[in-house]
Design a protein around this motif. Structure first.
Motif, PDB file in Angstrom:
ATOM      1  N   VAL A 140       0.941  -1.181  -0.099  1.00  0.00           N
ATOM      2  CA  VAL A 140      -0.097   0.060   0.111  1.00  0.00           C
ATOM      3  C   VAL A 140       0.875   1.418   0.156  1.00  0.00           C
ATOM      4  CG1 VAL A 140      -1.668   1.364   1.121  1.00  0.00           C
ATOM      5  CG2 VAL A 140      -2.049  -0.910   1.097  1.00  0.00           C
ATOM      6  N   GLN A 141       1.626   1.368   0.738  1.00  0.00           N
ATOM      7  CA  GLN A 141       2.606   2.420   1.014  1.00  0.00           C
ATOM      8  C   GLN A 141       3.418   2.662  -0.290  1.00  0.00           C
ATOM      9  OE1 GLN A 141       2.947   4.733   3.200  1.00  0.00           O
ATOM     10  NE2 GLN A 141       1.338   3.419   4.594  1.00  0.00           N
ATOM     11  N   ASN A 142       3.839   1.585  -1.015  1.00  0.00           N
ATOM     12  CA  ASN A 142       4.764   1.886  -2.294  1.00  0.00           C
ATOM     13  C   ASN A 142       3.558   2.432  -3.460  1.00  0.00           C
ATOM     14  OD1 ASN A 142       6.868   0.690  -1.268  1.00  0.00           O
ATOM     15  ND2 ASN A 142       6.510  -1.311  -2.071  1.00  0.00           N
ATOM     16  N   ALA A 143       2.322   2.074  -3.499  1.00  0.00           N
ATOM     17  CA  ALA A 143       1.460   2.404  -4.275  1.00  0.00           C
ATOM     18  C   ALA A 143       0.858   3.871  -4.010  1.00  0.00           C
ATOM     19  CB  ALA A 143      -0.034   1.516  -4.141  1.00  0.00           C
ATOM     20  N   VAL A 144       1.014   4.190  -2.570  1.00  0.00           N
ATOM     21  CA  VAL A 144       0.648   5.630  -2.473  1.00  0.00           C
ATOM     22  C   VAL A 144       1.724   6.401  -2.889  1.00  0.00           C
ATOM     23  CG1 VAL A 144       0.575   7.051  -0.446  1.00  0.00           C
ATOM     24  CG2 VAL A 144      -0.878   4.943  -0.256  1.00  0.00           C
ATOM     25  N   ARG A 145       3.056   5.997  -2.545  1.00  0.00           N
ATOM     26  CA  ARG A 145       4.059   7.082  -3.096  1.00  0.00           C
ATOM     27  C   ARG A 145       3.897   7.069  -4.771  1.00  0.00           C
ATOM     28  NH1 ARG A 145       7.138   4.399   1.175  1.00  0.00           N
ATOM     29  NH2 ARG A 145       7.498   2.659  -0.288  1.00  0.00           N
ATOM     30  N   ALA A 146       3.881   5.845  -5.432  1.00  0.00           N
ATOM     31  CA  ALA A 146       3.797   6.068  -7.000  1.00  0.00           C
ATOM     32  C   ALA A 146       2.736   6.750  -7.519  1.00  0.00           C
ATOM     33  CB  ALA A 146       3.893   4.793  -7.176  1.00  0.00           C
ATOM     34  N   LYS A 147       1.436   6.957  -6.654  1.00  0.00           N
ATOM     35  CA  LYS A 147       0.378   7.651  -6.922  1.00  0.00           C
ATOM     36  C   LYS A 147       0.044   8.862  -6.594  1.00  0.00           C
ATOM     37  CE  LYS A 147      -1.401   4.242  -9.670  1.00  0.00           C
ATOM     38  NZ  LYS A 147      -1.446   4.380 -11.241  1.00  0.00           N
ATOM     39  N   ASN A 148       1.164   9.407  -5.731  1.00  0.00           N
ATOM     40  CA  ASN A 148       1.178  10.758  -5.038  1.00  0.00           C
ATOM     41  C   ASN A 148      -0.169  10.741  -4.224  1.00  0.00           C
ATOM     42  OD1 ASN A 148       2.311  13.093  -4.224  1.00  0.00           O
ATOM     43  ND2 ASN A 148       1.319  14.139  -5.910  1.00  0.00           N
ATOM     44  N   VAL A 149      -0.473   9.822  -3.430  1.00  0.00           N
ATOM     45  CA  VAL A 149      -1.682   9.899  -2.590  1.00  0.00           C
ATOM     46  C   VAL A 149      -1.193  10.487  -1.410  1.00  0.00           C
ATOM     47  CG1 VAL A 149      -3.570   8.346  -1.648  1.00  0.00           C
ATOM     48  CG2 VAL A 149      -2.844   8.017  -3.858  1.00  0.00           C
ATOM     49  N   SER A 150      -2.378  11.331  -0.999  1.00  0.00           N
ATOM     50  CA  SER A 150      -2.116  12.122   0.475  1.00  0.00           C
ATOM     51  C   SER A 150      -3.188  11.400   1.510  1.00  0.00           C
ATOM     52  CB  SER A 150      -2.231  13.450   0.243  1.00  0.00           C
ATOM     53  OG  SER A 150      -3.401  13.841  -0.163  1.00  0.00           O
ATOM     54  N   LEU A 151      -4.343  10.743   0.785  1.00  0.00           N
ATOM     55  CA  LEU A 151      -5.310  10.320   1.805  1.00  0.00           C
ATOM     56  C   LEU A 151      -5.797   9.039   1.081  1.00  0.00           C
ATOM     57  CD1 LEU A 151      -7.198  10.469   4.213  1.00  0.00           C
ATOM     58  CD2 LEU A 151      -8.790  11.941   2.588  1.00  0.00           C
ATOM     59  N   LEU A 152      -5.862   8.048   1.975  1.00  0.00           N
ATOM     60  CA  LEU A 152      -6.066   6.687   1.542  1.00  0.00           C
ATOM     61  C   LEU A 152      -7.297   6.332   2.419  1.00  0.00           C
ATOM     62  CD1 LEU A 152      -5.749   4.373  -0.821  1.00  0.00           C
ATOM     63  CD2 LEU A 152      -4.138   3.218   0.756  1.00  0.00           C
ATOM     64  N   VAL A 153      -8.587   5.818   1.803  1.00  0.00           N
ATOM     65  CA  VAL A 153      -9.534   5.307   2.484  1.00  0.00           C
ATOM     66  C   VAL A 153     -10.159   4.061   2.036  1.00  0.00           C
ATOM     67  CG1 VAL A 153     -10.159   7.911   3.434  1.00  0.00           C
ATOM     68  CG2 VAL A 153     -11.170   6.896   1.201  1.00  0.00           C
ATOM     69  N   SER A 154     -10.985   3.318   3.033  1.00  0.00           N
ATOM     70  CA  SER A 154     -11.559   2.041   2.596  1.00  0.00           C
ATOM     71  C   SER A 154     -12.867   2.330   1.642  1.00  0.00           C
ATOM     72  CB  SER A 154     -11.975   1.438   3.567  1.00  0.00           C
ATOM     73  OG  SER A 154     -12.916   1.887   4.573  1.00  0.00           O
ATOM     74  N   PRO A 155     -13.252   1.475   0.715  1.00  0.00           N
ATOM     75  CA  PRO A 155     -14.329   1.631   0.222  1.00  0.00           C
ATOM     76  C   PRO A 155     -15.561   1.910   0.892  1.00  0.00           C
ATOM     77  CG  PRO A 155     -13.046  -0.041  -1.043  1.00  0.00           C
ATOM     78  CD  PRO A 155     -12.666   0.414   0.433  1.00  0.00           C
ATOM     79  N   GLN A 156     -15.756   1.326   2.113  1.00  0.00           N
ATOM     80  CA  GLN A 156     -16.890   1.592   2.939  1.00  0.00           C
ATOM     81  C   GLN A 156     -17.212   2.809   3.330  1.00  0.00           C
ATOM     82  OE1 GLN A 156     -14.307  -0.728   3.361  1.00  0.00           O
ATOM     83  NE2 GLN A 156     -15.536  -2.786   2.594  1.00  0.00           N
ATOM     84  N   ALA A 157     -16.146   3.848   3.142  1.00  0.00           N
ATOM     85  CA  ALA A 157     -16.129   5.049   3.803  1.00  0.00           C
ATOM     86  C   ALA A 157     -16.645   5.857   2.782  1.00  0.00           C
ATOM     87  CB  ALA A 157     -14.783   5.465   4.305  1.00  0.00           C
ATOM     88  N   VAL A 158     -16.919   5.586   1.596  1.00  0.00           N
ATOM     89  CA  VAL A 158     -16.879   6.306   0.106  1.00  0.00           C
ATOM     90  C   VAL A 158     -18.456   6.167  -0.146  1.00  0.00           C
ATOM     91  CG1 VAL A 158     -16.482   6.894  -2.047  1.00  0.00           C
ATOM     92  CG2 VAL A 158     -14.557   6.362  -0.447  1.00  0.00           C
ATOM     93  N   LEU A 159     -19.130   7.478  -0.454  1.00  0.00           N
ATOM     94  CA  LEU A 159     -20.360   7.481  -1.153  1.00  0.00           C
ATOM     95  C   LEU A 159     -20.381   7.226  -2.463  1.00  0.00           C
ATOM     96  CD1 LEU A 159     -22.171   9.680   1.519  1.00  0.00           C
ATOM     97  CD2 LEU A 159     -22.435   7.084   1.388  1.00  0.00           C
TER      98      LEU A 159
END
Length: 224
Positions: A140-159
């Motif tokens: 996950v951390q590698n993917a976050v760095r590669a995609k320049n993601v600052s906030l990652l959340v679970s699908p259940q938290a998304v409308l």
């Protein structure tokens, strides 16, 4: 085997606290969504392990499916008789309780039998998943760095989210790099959860055989 594959598990996968998130790419203001369970289920290592488990434990899984079918047929007339008796005017509540208890006792015994048959496959499955879960946080951390993601959340938290916000496949790609293969043969003294977190199962993983039939609830159905 098709039915058994469906019966072979589906618990929600819990990712390490630091990695629980919903994946969105950099184009979505640094917010992303990722499904840890889906990332593991989509990995090459898990696909290979699943095939190995279904092949290695085919005899036990086939036996479990045969017994599940037989037990379902055995319980069906008992449940039908209970439902018929319950629908009668002025039904004997004491007799209904006895019937319900007999059904529940038989169902519990059936479930225990099926669990014994599937236990080797479930143990192998759990061991394989734990090996992948042990590197999930890093993936996950590698993917976050590669995609320049600052906030990652679970699908259940998304409308709502755009498809581009989901980086689950990116997590899977990183997991494939970190864990090319897994073993389905745990050490003799291995116990689930020894890796630090209790392993859970991808949605398409083998799981214990389901109950052969639903027993009527005594409190609700028999008037207790």
């Amino acid at each position: 085997m098709k039915t058994i594959s469906k019966l072979l598990l589906a618990a929600a996968l819990v990712a390490p606290a630091a990695t629980v998130a919903t994946s969105a790419q950099a184009q979505v203001n640094g917010v992303a969504v990722a499904d840890p369970q889906g990332a593991i289920a989509g990995s090459r290592a898990w696909a290979a392990a699943r095939q190995q488990i279904e092949t290695t434990y085919k005899t036990q899984l086939d036996q479990a499916e045969t017994r599940r079918t037989a037990l379902t047929r055995e319980l069906e007339p008992l449940v039908q008789a209970f439902q018929t008796a319950r629908s009668q005017p002025n039904a004997n509540q004491a007799a209904l309780r006895t019937q319900a208890e007999q059904i529940e006792t038989r169902q519990q015994a059936a479930n225990q039998e099926l669990q014994r048959l599937t236990q080797p496959a479930v143990r192998a499955q759990t061991y394989a998943v734990e090996q992948l879960q042990a590197r999930l946080g890093e993936a996950v951390q590698n993917a976050v760095r590669a995609k320049n993601v600052s906030l990652l959340v679970s699908p259940q938290a998304v409308l709502f989210m755009q498809p581009t916000a989901d980086i689950t496949t990116a997590v899977t790609a990183e997991l494939d790099k970190l864990v090319p293969t897994v073993s389905i043969t745990p050490p003799a003294n291995w116990q689930p959860g020894q890796g630090g977190q209790q392993a859970a199962t991808p949605a398409n993983a083998p799981a214990p055989a389901a109950a052969p039939a639903a027993a009527p609830a005594r409190r609700q159905n028999s008037g207790r």
